[in-house]
Design an enzyme around this catalytic site. Sequence first.
Site, PDB file in Angstrom:
ATOM      1  N   HIS A  37       4.448  -7.598  -0.136  1.00  0.00           N
ATOM      2  CA  HIS A  37       4.021  -8.813  -0.821  1.00  0.00           C
ATOM      3  C   HIS A  37       4.768  -8.947  -2.150  1.00  0.00           C
ATOM      4  O   HIS A  37       5.231  -7.953  -2.722  1.00  0.00           O
ATOM      5  CB  HIS A  37       2.514  -8.767  -1.059  1.00  0.00           C
ATOM      6  CG  HIS A  37       1.707  -8.723   0.207  1.00  0.00           C
ATOM      7  ND1 HIS A  37       0.885  -9.747   0.601  1.00  0.00           N
ATOM      8  CD2 HIS A  37       1.607  -7.779   1.187  1.00  0.00           C
ATOM      9  CE1 HIS A  37       0.309  -9.446   1.762  1.00  0.00           C
ATOM     10  NE2 HIS A  37       0.739  -8.240   2.133  1.00  0.00           N
ATOM     11  N   SER A  80       8.221   3.568   4.894  1.00  0.00           N
ATOM     12  CA  SER A  80       9.496   3.475   4.203  1.00  0.00           C
ATOM     13  C   SER A  80       9.269   3.482   2.698  1.00  0.00           C
ATOM     14  O   SER A  80       8.302   4.084   2.223  1.00  0.00           O
ATOM     15  CB  SER A  80      10.255   2.229   4.644  1.00  0.00           C
ATOM     16  OG  SER A  80      11.607   2.333   4.266  1.00  0.00           O
ATOM     17  N   ASP A 131       0.883  -1.165   0.000  1.00  0.00           N
ATOM     18  CA  ASP A 131       0.000   0.000   0.000  1.00  0.00           C
ATOM     19  C   ASP A 131       0.919   1.212   0.000  1.00  0.00           C
ATOM     20  O   ASP A 131       1.761   1.349   0.904  1.00  0.00           O
ATOM     21  CB  ASP A 131      -0.863   0.037   1.254  1.00  0.00           C
ATOM     22  CG  ASP A 131      -2.019  -0.941   1.227  1.00  0.00           C
ATOM     23  OD1 ASP A 131      -2.068  -1.792   0.308  1.00  0.00           O
ATOM     24  OD2 ASP A 131      -2.866  -0.875   2.135  1.00  0.00           O
TER      25      ASP A 131
END
Length: 261
Positions: free
Chosen positions: A142, A226, A86
């Site tokens: 992911h 990050s 995200d």
Amino acid sequence: MKQSLYRLFIELTNGKITSGLLKRFARSRASRMFVSSFSQAYKINEDEMEKRLTDYPTLHDFFTRTLKHGVRPIDEGADSIVSPVDAVIENIGMIKPEHIITVKGKDYSIKEMLGKEEKIEKYTDGYFIIFYLSPSHYHRIHSPVTGRVIDQWTLGKKSYPVNKYGLKYGKNTLSKNYRTITEVEHKFGKISIVKVGAMFVNSIEVIHEGDELVKGDEMAYFSFGSTVVLLFEKGSFTPLSSIKTPYDIKVGECAGYMSHQ
């Protein structure tokens, strides 16, 4: 007001002493009292979370939260490459000759970023994508592709901000910060997944087991906001034409397609 205080909290993490103290605090039971206000300040969607807000014993546990099954559907296109996080796509473009990517008007060397000279030639004239995760984002990473891990290594010691101001004014943040690189071979080429630490977030936890990755499966997580950089081998990727930066994207959403030239 709350958000201003948390921004101050984030800025304090730039110092060696204060970052160490804040990292320790975020993992302490005392930090639990700030979980609710942090969630409110950053408008986090609590309905997506796997646990209730009161079930997180520390801020660190909240930062690294997991989501309910199914809230991030993975694009099922056979040749699609999906967002690993995200995030906001801050930049997307071509890797120039001399192994340079330009982010926010600033040049970065992928030779420095990857730290292995034998790796870089295959990426020249390929695409790069910069995904920035703010403190409000879900921090699990992911796999963007189905493929086989052919190498993984860690570089750097310190970390500095990687938000849009850090990218524009910082000193080689993407190529100097603490980072873990996973190189994956998929059916049309290779991709390097560069997980870049930010501020006191030098804890990039790699959790995948074995050499095989499946698109959409969890592979790592950050302890705070990050950046992830994807580097694509020349001729192996075509980005979605609809992506205009800055571009909000979520885990599993299509970012482009594998291509073979």
